[in-house]
Scaffold this motif. Structure first.
Motif, PDB file in Angstrom:
ATOM      1  N   THR A  64       0.815  -1.215   0.000  1.00 44.79           N
ATOM      2  CA  THR A  64       0.000   0.000   0.000  1.00 44.79           C
ATOM      3  C   THR A  64       0.850   1.267   0.000  1.00 44.79           C
ATOM      4  O   THR A  64       0.454   2.272  -0.593  1.00 44.79           O
ATOM      5  N   ALA A  65       2.007   1.245   0.667  1.00 39.85           N
ATOM      6  CA  ALA A  65       2.852   2.441   0.696  1.00 39.85           C
ATOM      7  C   ALA A  65       3.305   2.814  -0.713  1.00 39.85           C
ATOM      8  O   ALA A  65       3.328   3.997  -1.084  1.00 39.85           O
ATOM      9  N   SER A  66       3.654   1.814  -1.515  1.00 39.00           N
ATOM     10  CA  SER A  66       4.057   2.079  -2.896  1.00 39.00           C
ATOM     11  C   SER A  66       2.871   2.546  -3.734  1.00 39.00           C
ATOM     12  O   SER A  66       3.016   3.395  -4.619  1.00 39.00           O
ATOM     13  N   GLN A  67       1.698   2.001  -3.450  1.00 37.06           N
ATOM     14  CA  GLN A  67       0.501   2.432  -4.172  1.00 37.06           C
ATOM     15  C   GLN A  67       0.207   3.903  -3.877  1.00 37.06           C
ATOM     16  O   GLN A  67      -0.150   4.670  -4.779  1.00 37.06           O
ATOM     17  N   ARG A  68       0.380   4.305  -2.619  1.00 36.70           N
ATOM     18  CA  ARG A  68       0.168   5.711  -2.266  1.00 36.70           C
ATOM     19  C   ARG A  68       1.202   6.603  -2.940  1.00 36.70           C
ATOM     20  O   ARG A  68       0.874   7.693  -3.435  1.00 36.70           O
ATOM     21  N   LEU A  69       2.451   6.163  -2.968  1.00 36.57           N
ATOM     22  CA  LEU A  69       3.496   6.957  -3.608  1.00 36.57           C
ATOM     23  C   LEU A  69       3.234   7.073  -5.107  1.00 36.57           C
ATOM     24  O   LEU A  69       3.412   8.147  -5.695  1.00 36.57           O
ATOM     25  N   ALA A  70       2.791   5.991  -5.723  1.00 35.41           N
ATOM     26  CA  ALA A  70       2.449   6.044  -7.145  1.00 35.41           C
ATOM     27  C   ALA A  70       1.340   7.063  -7.389  1.00 35.41           C
ATOM     28  O   ALA A  70       1.383   7.830  -8.361  1.00 35.41           O
ATOM     29  N   ALA A  71       0.347   7.084  -6.506  1.00 41.25           N
ATOM     30  CA  ALA A  71      -0.752   8.045  -6.646  1.00 41.25           C
ATOM     31  C   ALA A  71      -0.236   9.477  -6.547  1.00 41.25           C
ATOM     32  O   ALA A  71      -0.691  10.365  -7.284  1.00 41.25           O
ATOM     33  N   GLU A  72       0.721   9.716  -5.651  1.00 32.96           N
ATOM     34  CA  GLU A  72       1.325  11.046  -5.539  1.00 32.96           C
ATOM     35  C   GLU A  72       2.015  11.450  -6.835  1.00 32.96           C
ATOM     36  O   GLU A  72       2.095  12.642  -7.163  1.00 32.96           O
ATOM     37  N   LEU A  73       2.500  10.453  -7.569  1.00 38.86           N
ATOM     38  CA  LEU A  73       3.192  10.703  -8.833  1.00 38.86           C
ATOM     39  C   LEU A  73       2.228  10.719 -10.021  1.00 38.86           C
ATOM     40  O   LEU A  73       2.657  10.814 -11.169  1.00 38.86           O
ATOM     41  N   GLY A  74       0.933  10.607  -9.733  1.00 39.91           N
ATOM     42  CA  GLY A  74      -0.070  10.686 -10.791  1.00 39.91           C
ATOM     43  C   GLY A  74      -0.354   9.378 -11.487  1.00 39.91           C
ATOM     44  O   GLY A  74      -0.821   9.369 -12.633  1.00 39.91           O
ATOM     45  N   VAL A  75      -0.106   8.260 -10.798  1.00 39.30           N
ATOM     46  CA  VAL A  75      -0.257   6.945 -11.418  1.00 39.30           C
ATOM     47  C   VAL A  75      -1.226   6.098 -10.604  1.00 39.30           C
ATOM     48  O   VAL A  75      -1.098   5.982  -9.379  1.00 39.30           O
ATOM     49  N   ASP A  76      -2.185   5.498 -11.284  1.00 42.25           N
ATOM     50  CA  ASP A  76      -3.133   4.584 -10.653  1.00 42.25           C
ATOM     51  C   ASP A  76      -2.550   3.175 -10.732  1.00 42.25           C
ATOM     52  O   ASP A  76      -2.791   2.436 -11.682  1.00 42.25           O
ATOM     53  N   ALA A  77      -1.754   2.817  -9.733  1.00 40.44           N
ATOM     54  CA  ALA A  77      -1.062   1.529  -9.743  1.00 40.44           C
ATOM     55  C   ALA A  77      -1.946   0.443  -9.144  1.00 40.44           C
ATOM     56  O   ALA A  77      -2.727   0.688  -8.221  1.00 40.44           O
TER      57      ALA A  77
END
Length: 236
Positions: A166-179
């Protein structure tokens, strides 16, 4: 396909090798021929029965030199020396139907050379119109400055992005990516049907925390193990 693979001086990144192997098996089951990008192409080719080329190499370069090399590679390599290892990667991407950045935990400022290596591969894929997929990643957690910019651009250029937690998913979202959050790419590697009963939770982990705060990290690992044990109702 790139992973942190290739045995050099008896150093084996066992998790990265396992994720690469799992991807090779899944692709082979679908009739896909793989060319691996490796630190030791001969080892990777023999180990997995695939074609392999040497990685582009950003080893030992400072930030300015890395930027210059990245630009030269993504531009197609015309300004590179004829014997530069990047040419094989450039040709492989141009001939490929797709590019995969296999699972791993190296898209972080801890290892800028891996960020640049994968940014170059993504840039080549974008230049040639070759679809890019990023699988099973742990992003960061230390990801700042130019590294953050490069990883963000890389992920946004991909058709699909998969992360492991989940931490990586949140970071991806911060970068504009729906991972898509899933599990480690190698979670089911080597598993076969069996009539033998299974019981308990098997835990395997590294004591190298990559600079993460030990007390907090240990507490979170313990909570994850407790949750797994509670879910299956068996001992660890």
């Amino acid at each position: 396909m790139i992973g942190d693979v290739g045995v050099v001086d008896d150093m084996v990144h066992i998790g990265d090798e396992a994720m690469f192997e799992a991807a090779v098996e899944e692709l082979a089951d679908r009739g896909v021929e793989v060319t691996g990008v490796s630190s030791a192409p001969a080892d990777t080719a023999a180990r997995y029965g695939v074609e392999a080329v040497h990685r582009i190499r950003f080893d030992g370069l400072d930030r300015a030199a890395s930027e210059s090399r990245l630009a030269a590679v993504v531009a197609g390599g015309a300004d590179l020396a004829p014997d530069d290892t990047a040419h094989a990667v450039i040709s492989a991407v141009a001939a490929a139907d797709g590019v995969i950045i296999a699972g791993g935990g190296n898209l972080a400022s801890t290892w800028p050379l891996h960020v640049y290596e994968r940014a170059a591969l993504a840039g080549l894929a974008e230049r040639t119109g070759t679809p890019l997929v990023v699988t099973g990643q742990t992003l960061g957690p230390h990801l700042v400055g130019r590294d953050r910019e490069l990883v963000g651009s890389l992920l946004r250029s991909a058709r699909r992005v998969g992360v492991r937690e989940t931490a990586s998913q949140r970071l991806a979202a911060e970068l504009g990516v729906d991972a898509r959050r899933g599990v480690d790419d190698a979670s089911f590697l080597g598993m076969t049907e069996t009539t033998q009963p299974r019981a308990g939770v098997l835990v395997s982990l590294s004591l190298s925390l990559g600079g993460a705060p030990r007390e907090e990290t240990v507490a979170r690992v313990a909570a994850l193990v407790d949750a797994a044990a509670a879910t299956v109702g068996e001992p660890v």
